[in-house]
Scaffold this motif. Structure first.
Motif, PDB file in Angstrom:
ATOM      1  N   LYS A 133      26.297  -8.671  24.447  1.00 54.22           N
ATOM      2  CA  LYS A 133      27.138  -7.513  24.090  1.00 54.22           C
ATOM      3  C   LYS A 133      26.253  -6.588  23.522  1.00 54.22           C
ATOM      4  N   ILE A 134      25.188  -6.908  23.146  1.00 52.51           N
ATOM      5  CA  ILE A 134      24.115  -5.619  22.723  1.00 52.51           C
ATOM      6  C   ILE A 134      23.614  -4.927  24.081  1.00 52.51           C
ATOM      7  N   GLU A 135      23.500  -5.911  25.039  1.00 50.66           N
ATOM      8  CA  GLU A 135      22.976  -5.228  26.210  1.00 50.66           C
ATOM      9  C   GLU A 135      24.019  -4.312  26.711  1.00 50.66           C
ATOM     10  N   SER A 136      25.140  -4.751  26.638  1.00 53.32           N
ATOM     11  CA  SER A 136      26.324  -4.024  27.481  1.00 53.32           C
ATOM     12  C   SER A 136      26.580  -2.614  26.742  1.00 53.32           C
ATOM     13  N   ALA A 137      26.430  -2.753  25.590  1.00 58.68           N
ATOM     14  CA  ALA A 137      26.319  -1.533  24.624  1.00 58.68           C
ATOM     15  C   ALA A 137      25.764  -0.440  24.699  1.00 58.68           C
ATOM     16  N   GLY A 138      24.127  -0.941  25.119  1.00 55.36           N
ATOM     17  CA  GLY A 138      23.243  -0.070  25.451  1.00 55.36           C
ATOM     18  C   GLY A 138      22.404   0.630  24.523  1.00 55.36           C
ATOM     19  N   ILE A 139      22.908   0.405  23.262  1.00 53.97           N
ATOM     20  CA  ILE A 139      22.148   1.161  22.127  1.00 53.97           C
ATOM     21  C   ILE A 139      21.533   0.255  21.355  1.00 53.97           C
ATOM     22  N   VAL A 140      20.099   0.294  21.654  1.00 54.63           N
ATOM     23  CA  VAL A 140      19.185  -0.821  20.796  1.00 54.63           C
ATOM     24  C   VAL A 140      18.046   0.115  20.440  1.00 54.63           C
ATOM     25  N   GLU A 141      17.646   0.170  19.131  1.00 50.98           N
ATOM     26  CA  GLU A 141      16.224   0.613  18.770  1.00 50.98           C
ATOM     27  C   GLU A 141      15.790  -0.448  17.574  1.00 50.98           C
ATOM     28  N   SER A 142      14.489  -0.198  17.196  1.00 49.53           N
ATOM     29  CA  SER A 142      13.814  -0.913  16.332  1.00 49.53           C
ATOM     30  C   SER A 142      12.792  -0.126  15.607  1.00 49.53           C
ATOM     31  N   LYS A 143      12.733  -0.187  14.460  1.00 54.09           N
ATOM     32  CA  LYS A 143      11.452   0.454  13.885  1.00 54.09           C
ATOM     33  C   LYS A 143      10.785  -0.030  12.754  1.00 54.09           C
ATOM     34  N   VAL A 144       9.572   0.117  12.412  1.00 50.97           N
ATOM     35  CA  VAL A 144       9.108  -0.233  10.977  1.00 50.97           C
ATOM     36  C   VAL A 144       8.904   0.975  10.293  1.00 50.97           C
ATOM     37  N   GLU A 145       9.454   0.967   9.224  1.00 55.21           N
ATOM     38  CA  GLU A 145       9.291   2.245   8.181  1.00 55.21           C
ATOM     39  C   GLU A 145       8.662   1.706   7.109  1.00 55.21           C
ATOM     40  N   GLY A 146       7.672   2.567   6.837  1.00 52.71           N
ATOM     41  CA  GLY A 146       6.481   2.103   6.004  1.00 52.71           C
ATOM     42  C   GLY A 146       5.821   1.024   6.390  1.00 52.71           C
ATOM     43  N   ARG A 147       4.971   0.265   5.427  1.00 55.37           N
ATOM     44  CA  ARG A 147       4.259  -0.784   6.224  1.00 55.37           C
ATOM     45  C   ARG A 147       5.116  -2.382   6.285  1.00 55.37           C
ATOM     46  N   ASN A 148       5.872  -2.386   5.274  1.00 60.20           N
ATOM     47  CA  ASN A 148       6.481  -3.678   5.066  1.00 60.20           C
ATOM     48  C   ASN A 148       7.924  -3.732   5.472  1.00 60.20           C
ATOM     49  N   TYR A 149       8.675  -2.769   5.931  1.00 61.90           N
ATOM     50  CA  TYR A 149      10.180  -2.671   6.044  1.00 61.90           C
ATOM     51  C   TYR A 149      10.496  -2.476   7.501  1.00 61.90           C
ATOM     52  N   TYR A 150      11.457  -3.499   8.011  1.00 64.65           N
ATOM     53  CA  TYR A 150      11.633  -3.614   9.529  1.00 64.65           C
ATOM     54  C   TYR A 150      13.177  -3.159   9.433  1.00 64.65           C
ATOM     55  N   SER A 151      13.574  -2.441  10.302  1.00 64.13           N
ATOM     56  CA  SER A 151      14.759  -2.003  10.352  1.00 64.13           C
ATOM     57  C   SER A 151      15.311  -2.164  12.038  1.00 64.13           C
ATOM     58  N   ALA A 152      16.548  -2.913  12.275  1.00 64.60           N
ATOM     59  CA  ALA A 152      16.846  -2.927  13.910  1.00 64.60           C
ATOM     60  C   ALA A 152      18.419  -2.624  13.850  1.00 64.60           C
ATOM     61  N   GLU A 153      18.789  -1.414  14.748  1.00 63.03           N
ATOM     62  CA  GLU A 153      20.075  -1.109  14.982  1.00 63.03           C
ATOM     63  C   GLU A 153      20.702  -1.231  16.277  1.00 63.03           C
ATOM     64  N   PHE A 154      21.903  -1.552  16.580  1.00 61.85           N
ATOM     65  CA  PHE A 154      22.365  -1.747  17.864  1.00 61.85           C
ATOM     66  C   PHE A 154      23.983  -1.624  17.493  1.00 61.85           C
ATOM     67  N   THR A 155      24.754  -1.290  18.301  1.00 67.03           N
ATOM     68  CA  THR A 155      26.041  -1.052  18.550  1.00 67.03           C
ATOM     69  C   THR A 155      26.653  -2.259  19.141  1.00 67.03           C
ATOM     70  N   LEU A 156      27.930  -2.917  18.764  1.00 72.17           N
ATOM     71  CA  LEU A 156      28.677  -3.653  19.516  1.00 72.17           C
ATOM     72  C   LEU A 156      29.955  -2.942  19.626  1.00 72.17           C
ATOM     73  N   LYS A 157      30.288  -3.389  21.150  1.00 69.28           N
ATOM     74  CA  LYS A 157      31.884  -2.777  21.243  1.00 69.28           C
ATOM     75  C   LYS A 157      32.972  -4.015  21.227  1.00 69.28           C
ATOM     76  N   ILE A 158      34.025  -3.691  20.401  1.00 66.84           N
ATOM     77  CA  ILE A 158      35.028  -4.808  20.198  1.00 66.84           C
ATOM     78  C   ILE A 158      36.126  -4.396  20.820  1.00 66.84           C
ATOM     79  N   ARG A 159      36.929  -4.986  21.587  1.00 67.93           N
ATOM     80  CA  ARG A 159      37.910  -4.829  22.134  1.00 67.93           C
ATOM     81  C   ARG A 159      39.304  -5.074  21.508  1.00 67.93           C
ATOM     82  N   GLU A 160      39.967  -4.114  20.983  1.00 68.26           N
ATOM     83  CA  GLU A 160      41.174  -4.516  19.962  1.00 68.26           C
ATOM     84  C   GLU A 160      42.241  -3.837  20.450  1.00 68.26           C
ATOM     85  N   ALA A 161      43.371  -4.857  21.092  1.00 65.92           N
ATOM     86  CA  ALA A 161      44.557  -4.214  21.593  1.00 65.92           C
ATOM     87  C   ALA A 161      44.280  -3.339  22.830  1.00 65.92           C
TER      88      ALA A 161
END
Length: 193
Positions: free
Chosen positions: A46-74
């Motif tokens: 689902k992450i691959e199909s959403a196509g929005i994937v990024e990750s980054k290290v902020e500062g020295r010790n902090y890791y953040s990873a962001e992605f978008t999932l698409k959920i079909r509702e009705a």
């Protein structure tokens, strides 16, 4: 004057190149190496199909990873923006397990401000090799207004202070299906020592 303009342009462009673009499998492996987390194959697809994937290290010790999932509702498509963050492994000495609950973290972040988020509920949750808690925020209050939100904060009681922020857009889509997809995703997360 040109060198000042050039320097400003470089400062604006440089952060964009510090983020890594990768496919879902690379993203999953990167998340495992940094935070000791792994999503199951269905979520990675689902992450691959959403196509929005990024990750980054902020500062020295902090890791953040962001992605978008698409959920079909009705007949509508809902987006769940997921931000996973932790203390990056290997960059610092062992980080102790946090005892702060999601509600505590939200109250601490909102303290002293004009706006605050309303925590509708907080529950115990668990996944593969971990236990923790998840809170659901349904509204943002402030300046005499109430804005709807559909936001989850899940915190794992593991080393590295691992948490997930899940923001469902549009926020008025707080249906049972969206809730069950989010909770199933949280429950399928694996933590590895």
């Amino acid at each position: 004057m040109r060198w000042v303009t050039g320097l400003l342009l470089l400062l604006l462009i440089a952060p964009a190149y510090s983020q890594q673009r990768m496919n879902g499998e690379e993203f999953s492996e990167n998340l495992k190496s940094k935070c000791r987390l792994r999503f199951d194959r269905e979520i990675v697809e689902k992450i691959e199909s959403a196509g929005i994937v990024e990750s980054k290290v902020e500062g020295r010790n902090y890791y953040s990873a962001e992605f978008t999932l698409k959920i079909r509702e009705a007949r509508k498509e809902v987006e769940a923006r997921v931000n996973v963050y932790c203390s990056a492994q290997g960059n610092s000495p062992e980080t102790p397990k946090s005892s702060a609950t999601p509600r505590d973290q939200i109250e601490q972040e909102d303290s002293g401000g004009r706006y605050y988020r309303h925590v509708a509920w907080q529950r115990n949750t668990s996944g593969i090799n971990w236990k923790g808690q998840v809170a659901h925020i349904d509204a943002l209050h402030g300046d005499g207004t109430v804005l709807p939100m559909n936001f989850y904060l899940a915190c794992l009681r593991v080393e590295g202070n691992v948490c997930l922020q899940i923001d469902v857009q549009p926020p008025r889509t707080a249906t049972g299906k969206v809730h069950s997809v989010i909770m199933r995703m949280i429950g399928r997360i694996g933590y590895f020592d």
